[in-house]
Design an enzyme around this catalytic site. Sequence first.
Site, mmCIF file in Angstrom:
data_model
loop_
_atom_site.group_PDB
_atom_site.id
_atom_site.type_symbol
_atom_site.label_atom_id
_atom_site.label_comp_id
_atom_site.label_asym_id
_atom_site.label_seq_id
_atom_site.Cartn_x
_atom_site.Cartn_y
_atom_site.Cartn_z
ATOM 1 N N HIS A 2 0.853 -1.196 0.000
ATOM 2 C CA HIS A 2 0.000 0.000 0.000
ATOM 3 C C HIS A 2 0.887 1.244 0.000
ATOM 4 O O HIS A 2 2.066 1.181 0.324
ATOM 5 C CB HIS A 2 -0.914 0.032 1.233
ATOM 6 C CG HIS A 2 -2.117 -0.856 1.087
ATOM 7 N ND1 HIS A 2 -2.073 -2.188 1.412
ATOM 8 C CD2 HIS A 2 -3.372 -0.607 0.644
ATOM 9 C CE1 HIS A 2 -3.266 -2.725 1.176
ATOM 10 N NE2 HIS A 2 -4.074 -1.789 0.698
ATOM 11 N N LYS A 20 -0.513 4.831 4.529
ATOM 12 C CA LYS A 20 -1.331 3.863 5.280
ATOM 13 C C LYS A 20 -0.718 3.638 6.662
ATOM 14 O O LYS A 20 0.490 3.439 6.784
ATOM 15 C CB LYS A 20 -1.429 2.540 4.503
ATOM 16 C CG LYS A 20 -2.395 1.563 5.145
ATOM 17 C CD LYS A 20 -2.793 0.454 4.186
ATOM 18 C CE LYS A 20 -3.694 -0.580 4.859
ATOM 19 N NZ LYS A 20 -4.970 -0.025 5.311
#
Length: 270
Positions: free
Chosen positions: A158, A162
């Site tokens: 990600h 995040k």
Amino acid sequence: MTANIRIAILGAGGRMGRALVQAIAGEPRLSLAAAVDRAGIPELGIDAGTLAGVAPRGVPLSADLPAAVRAAEVVVDFTRPEGTLAVLPLCVASGKALVIGTTGFTAPQKQAIEEAARRIPICMAANYSVGVNVCLQLLRTAAQALGPGYDVEIVEAHHRHKVDAPSGTALRMGEAVAEALGRKLADCAVYGREGQTGARDGRTIGFATVRGGDVVGDHTVMFLGEGERVEITHKASSRGNFARGALRAAAWLPGRAPGLYDMQDVLGLR
Ligand code: NAD
């Protein structure tokens, strides 16, 4: 399937709300009946289409939640738990279907949603991507057919912003595999490895995390056997896939019996 389903979007000023307004513009079966957000935000009064970067929809962003619920057949909520809890009694009182995309509920909040689902149809999913939901089904099939002789490892990537790891979707994938193998994820998950780890325990499910750049979300589940390996991969490239999945749920929900459904039900994967 009902034609021209009237949708109210709760959280229409947010990132997912705007993606939903964009996605409705490409869905002839759906119409935007209302776009709602919190009182006091500066975008109130601006056309929801303009906010979302598409043609004006003739629907200004409003803070009038009761009017929005009255105008709609289905409410689609991507806000915060307080937003969901505020719309819940209005949907119950007027018998309107509700699609919940918001995440982060406490146990009592989840209980309130379950109670409301005895009166109205509600769809709730932590991940509305159609592809991720299809992958969950593929993972169950693969785990059952390959059996315990294959080592399972899950790798996810990600963007650099995040804040949690592994992703909720990676954990859901791990649960799907663990359930299919008759295990509990809590008992067999290994989160990262370092140093003198010893040989791999065949009953474990390993997780590895990559963080960086602008990756929207990649997940790969590997089944590693003797002489072969199977990899099931999903890659998200925009929020549009969550929005389209949530709208698929919104088109599926009207007319269903009261109950708490999820994307596996919507896609007929159960
Ligand atoms: P965001 O912060 O960009 O947007 C949230 C919007 O909700 C904002 O416009 C905010 O003003 C509004 N809002 C907050 N509280 C409210 C209230 N009480 N009443 C009305 N409006 C309220 O966030 P986002 O990225 O769009 O995500 C929204 C939610 O959806 C989060 O919970 C996120 O985790 C979840 N999400 C779920 C999926 C899925 O597939 N289920 C995918 C992406 C995001």
